[in-house]
Design a protein around this motif. Structure first.
Motif, short mmCIF file in Angstrom:
data_model
loop_
_atom_site.label_atom_id
_atom_site.label_comp_id
_atom_site.label_asym_id
_atom_site.label_seq_id
_atom_site.Cartn_x
_atom_site.Cartn_y
_atom_site.Cartn_z
N HIS A 40 39.56 41.88 37.06
CA HIS A 40 40.96 41.81 36.58
C HIS A 40 41.15 42.85 35.47
O HIS A 40 41.30 42.48 34.29
N PRO A 41 41.12 44.13 35.79
CA PRO A 41 41.18 45.17 34.76
C PRO A 41 42.46 45.16 33.93
O PRO A 41 42.47 45.69 32.81
N ASP A 42 43.53 44.53 34.46
CA ASP A 42 44.76 44.44 33.66
C ASP A 42 44.74 43.26 32.71
O ASP A 42 45.69 43.05 31.93
N GLY A 43 43.66 42.46 32.74
CA GLY A 43 43.53 41.33 31.84
C GLY A 43 44.28 40.09 32.27
O GLY A 43 44.21 39.06 31.59
N ARG A 44 44.97 40.17 33.40
CA ARG A 44 45.74 39.01 33.87
C ARG A 44 44.95 38.26 34.93
O ARG A 44 44.61 38.83 35.97
N ARG A 51 46.33 37.22 28.15
CA ARG A 51 45.69 38.42 28.68
C ARG A 51 44.26 38.49 28.13
O ARG A 51 44.06 38.44 26.92
N ASP A 53 40.89 40.60 27.86
CA ASP A 53 40.38 41.96 27.96
C ASP A 53 38.91 42.05 27.55
O ASP A 53 38.49 41.46 26.55
#
Length: 263
Positions: A40-44, A51, A53
């Motif tokens: 989940h590279p967008d943190g979602r 989020r 990270d």
């Protein structure tokens, strides 16, 4: 000296404690997801507020009051850096009754979702177990390696990871000597991941064995009546290691826990 009746009573108490532990509010049955941040590279993360990270040596969680998350028991509105949690009961982040412990394995971060209302916990009816048999209580000996070893083994999620091994546990069953590669836990007790001739048919595909800490001369009682199901037998989201090479016993180990009831 323990009689057979004493040993059976102690084993029955152990069984009862196991069921209580497995079914506790934040026990294995409550795990509903293990979410790797690398996925989940967008943190979602679907289903999780905020989020999340990967910041190298920590996880950075960004949340607003509308997300409904708490950190250390207080509403979270802003940013917090998180390290690995010891377990769900001590997780710093919560969402209502859910606990969201942070996990780190081989440099990768994950967030687990542990929910006391999980269907697996709600529907749990017990653990199928072989009957106690004194023939499965045998003397053993632990022989440590000169230095610790690590082997890469498949895990329940399909990924190969390192499994640390500290020595060899030997014991005799029906006149034949057998050996298991084992790890040593922080309290000195042993931990083996093993399979046998019942694995995947009569019993779960592999099981754990946790003998007590050996004496100074390496001797230890190996009670195979206390062979355990791994956490992944109760929830699909655990990443339990499979047995290392050589840890498949050539006989039918009809002792200990077989499977989750109804599985």
């Amino acid at each position: 000296m323990n009689t057979g009746t004493d040993a059976r009573a102690a084993w029955q108490t152990w069984r009862e404690h196991r069921v209580t532990d497995i079914s506790r509010p934040y026990g294995p049955l409550a795990l509903t997801g293990t979410h790797w941040l690398a996925d989940h590279p967008d943190g979602r993360i679907p289903g999780l507020p905020g989020r999340w990270d990967d910041d190298g040596d920590a996880v950075v969680l960004h949340a607003t009051s509308a997300d409904g998350l708490t950190a250390d028991g207080a509403p979270l509105d802003g940013e917090i850096r998180l390290g690995p949690d010891a377990g769900p009961e001590s997780a710093r982040i919560a969402h209502g009754d859910r606990r969201l412990p942070v996990l780190r394995r081989e440099g990768l971060w994950a967030v687990r979702d542990v929910d006391p209302a999980a269907p697996a916990r709600r529907d749990f009816t017990g653990i199928d177990t072989y009957d106690h048999d004194p023939r499965w209580v045998v003397p053993g000996r632990f022989r440590p390696y000169g230095e610790s070893r690590a082997v890469r083994v498949p895990n329940a999620d399909g990924v190969r990871r390192e499994l640390g091994l500290a020595g060899e546990l030997t014991f005799t069953v029906d006149g034949a000597e057998h050996a298991l590669q084992v790890a040593v836990e922080g309290d000195g007790s042993l931990w083996a991941v093993l399979a046998d001739a019942t694995s995947g048919t009569e019993s779960y595909r592999f099981r754990f064995l946790r003998p007590p800490a050996p004496a100074a001369d390496g001797t230890v009682i190996v009670d195979l009546n206390r062979t355990l199901l791994p956490p992944c037998a109760f929830a699909d989201h655990f990443i339990c290691p499979f047995p290392p090479p050589g840890n498949t016993l050539p006989f039918a180990l009809r002792a200990g826990e077989r499977n989750r009831s109804g599985a």
